[in-house]
Scaffold this motif. Structure first.
Motif, mmCIF file in Angstrom:
data_model
loop_
_atom_site.group_PDB
_atom_site.id
_atom_site.type_symbol
_atom_site.label_atom_id
_atom_site.label_comp_id
_atom_site.label_asym_id
_atom_site.label_seq_id
_atom_site.Cartn_x
_atom_site.Cartn_y
_atom_site.Cartn_z
ATOM 1 N N TYR A 1 3.658 5.806 37.717
ATOM 2 C CA TYR A 1 3.084 5.475 36.932
ATOM 3 C C TYR A 1 2.982 6.644 36.153
ATOM 4 O O TYR A 1 2.660 7.656 37.125
ATOM 5 C CB TYR A 1 1.622 4.479 37.051
ATOM 6 C CG TYR A 1 2.072 3.213 37.246
ATOM 7 C CD1 TYR A 1 1.507 2.514 37.152
ATOM 8 C CD2 TYR A 1 2.093 3.486 39.092
ATOM 9 C CE1 TYR A 1 1.629 1.066 36.701
ATOM 10 C CE2 TYR A 1 2.012 1.916 39.195
ATOM 11 C CZ TYR A 1 1.655 0.821 39.196
ATOM 12 O OH TYR A 1 1.332 -0.082 39.042
ATOM 13 N N ARG B 1 11.591 9.983 27.770
ATOM 14 C CA ARG B 1 10.887 9.514 28.351
ATOM 15 C C ARG B 1 12.277 8.685 29.212
ATOM 16 O O ARG B 1 12.795 8.707 30.680
ATOM 17 C CB ARG B 1 10.627 7.744 27.379
ATOM 18 C CG ARG B 1 11.025 6.863 28.381
ATOM 19 C CD ARG B 1 9.349 6.050 28.958
ATOM 20 N NE ARG B 1 9.484 4.628 29.808
ATOM 21 C CZ ARG B 1 10.301 4.714 30.584
ATOM 22 N NH1 ARG B 1 11.309 5.703 31.564
ATOM 23 N NH2 ARG B 1 9.902 3.472 30.807
ATOM 24 N N GLU B 2 14.370 8.961 28.645
ATOM 25 C CA GLU B 2 14.616 8.621 29.233
ATOM 26 C C GLU B 2 14.971 9.787 30.771
ATOM 27 O O GLU B 2 16.476 8.983 31.158
ATOM 28 C CB GLU B 2 15.946 9.301 28.756
ATOM 29 C CG GLU B 2 16.204 9.762 27.941
ATOM 30 C CD GLU B 2 15.502 10.823 26.633
ATOM 31 O OE1 GLU B 2 15.618 11.590 25.893
ATOM 32 O OE2 GLU B 2 14.544 9.770 26.202
ATOM 33 N N SER C 1 10.041 1.600 35.040
ATOM 34 C CA SER C 1 10.236 0.282 34.247
ATOM 35 C C SER C 1 9.100 0.321 33.022
ATOM 36 O O SER C 1 8.673 1.005 33.120
ATOM 37 C CB SER C 1 9.547 -1.174 34.915
ATOM 38 O OG SER C 1 8.186 -1.004 35.459
ATOM 39 N N ASP C 2 9.204 -0.073 31.593
ATOM 40 C CA ASP C 2 8.721 0.682 31.019
ATOM 41 C C ASP C 2 6.860 0.112 30.811
ATOM 42 O O ASP C 2 6.087 0.819 30.554
ATOM 43 C CB ASP C 2 8.005 -0.218 29.453
ATOM 44 C CG ASP C 2 10.045 0.047 28.485
ATOM 45 O OD1 ASP C 2 10.004 1.850 28.957
ATOM 46 O OD2 ASP C 2 10.598 -0.374 28.084
ATOM 47 N N ASP C 3 6.474 -0.897 32.557
ATOM 48 C CA ASP C 3 5.202 -1.540 32.162
ATOM 49 C C ASP C 3 4.353 -0.364 32.801
ATOM 50 O O ASP C 3 3.818 -0.007 33.896
ATOM 51 C CB ASP C 3 5.044 -2.259 32.718
ATOM 52 C CG ASP C 3 5.378 -3.244 34.410
ATOM 53 O OD1 ASP C 3 6.168 -1.718 34.506
ATOM 54 O OD2 ASP C 3 5.559 -3.974 34.501
ATOM 55 N N PHE D 1 5.049 3.320 32.555
ATOM 56 C CA PHE D 1 4.820 4.231 31.912
ATOM 57 C C PHE D 1 4.546 4.378 30.456
ATOM 58 O O PHE D 1 4.027 2.986 29.795
ATOM 59 C CB PHE D 1 6.358 4.945 30.714
ATOM 60 C CG PHE D 1 6.252 5.667 29.914
ATOM 61 C CD1 PHE D 1 6.147 6.718 30.656
ATOM 62 C CD2 PHE D 1 6.302 5.892 28.673
ATOM 63 C CE1 PHE D 1 6.316 8.440 29.854
ATOM 64 C CE2 PHE D 1 6.566 6.540 27.789
ATOM 65 C CZ PHE D 1 6.337 8.045 28.481
#
Length: 310
Positions: free
Chosen positions: A29, A39-40, A45-47, A49
């Motif tokens: 995380y 971010r790239e 996964s978005d959950d 970050f």
């Protein structure tokens, strides 16, 4: 599966460390405010970050409580020494208060097993010899002072919680995607812009450059093998290189001559002449040694400017 939280994980070192952790089957995380990171760069996964500032105590507490990490790697900080010297309140606030906020949020966790804090070789005094962890601290600048304060905060955290805690004093990391204009990324930028007569500042200092691939492996091995108390480790290559040697490595990589011009505006008024790590303690503790030397690391950087060497 261990849940590992990395603060500042979208930055230069974090984005190299994450693939090392993911490849070793950790559930990773990231908390990052993206002031420097991107971010790239993160293949998570978005959950996993969380866009947040470490100065936002309320949000930070909520995120960490939600993640329930087993291990925490605290990288988030302002690193560039000239910027820290020009903005001492901002640097000390983020590096000290931000660290306090992280540690305060961790105190209530029952699942927490280990904490790793990214400190710096800037806590050491001036010396002409390789520096061991036993050398007394004597920072020359606000960045070193702020990181030394972070070390003391972690020591207090350990005394109160008995959570195994690791202080890692980073020497000069290099590799792809660096976000601050240190020596190697600055030479790289000018070279990639077509210049063969480059402008630099101080030419006399020698530094210990460690590739982020080696640094990432060392951090993972430390986390895996460290199990008790609190201790400090130098994270470097054990080799010292001059500015001229760095430029020569670029010349070899591009097969062209490079001229150096001294730009007075780039010269630091306070500068160490030598900074080299004694890494014998680290090598013995984790059975590790650097794999990427300066020449091969710079060659890879020239050929693959956006790819972190695995």
């Amino acid at each position: 599966m261990k849940r590992v939280l990395v603060t500042g994980g979208a930055g230069f070192i974090g984005s190299a460390l994450l693939p090392e952790l993911v490849a070793s089957n950790y559930d990773v995380y990231v908390i990052d405010n993206l002031s420097f990171g991107k971010r790239e760069l993160l293949n998570i996964s978005d959950d996993h970050f969380f866009l947040s500032d470490i100065l936002d105590r309320k949000n930070l507490n909520s995120i960490i409580k939600n993640i329930q990490p087993h291990w925490v790697i605290h990288l988030a900080a302002i690193h560039f020494i000239p910027y820290c010297n020009q903005n001492p309140f901002e640097a000390s606030n983020i590096n000290i208060q931000g660290t306090m906020n992280i540690l305060d949020a961790l105190r209530s966790l029952d699942c927490l097993e280990k904490v790793l804090f990214a400190s710096t070789a800037a806590v050491y005094p001036n010396t002409n010899h390789p520096i061991a962890e036993t050398v007394s601290s004597s920072p020359l600048d606000i960045y070193g002072l702020s990181k030394l304060a972070g070390e003391h905060l972690l020591n207090e955290f350990y005394l109160m919680t008995k959570i195994p805690s690791i202080i890692c004093r980073f020497f000069n990391a290099f590799g792809a995607r660096e976000t601050n204009p240190h020596l190697i990324p600055e030479i790289h930028r000018q070279i990639m812009n077509g210049k063969r007569s480059i402008q630099l500042g101080n030419l006399d200092p020698k530094r210990d450059f460690i590739h982020t691939a080696d640094m990432s492996q060392a951090l993972r091995l430390l986390l895996e093998q460290f199990s008790t108390d609190i201790d400090t480790f130098n994270i470097g290559s054990g080799q010292e290189y001059s500015v001229q040697e760095v430029v020569e490595a670029f010349e070899l990589a591009i097969n062209e001559k490079i001229q150096i011009e001294v730009d007075p505006a780039r010269i630091r008024k306070v500068e160490r002449q030598h900074l080299c790590a004694d890494i014998s303690k680290l090598k013995e503790y984790i059975g590790w040694k650097p794999r990427v030397d300066l020449k091969s690391g710079i060659k890879f950087l020239i050929d693959n400017p956006n790819i972190a060497l695995a």
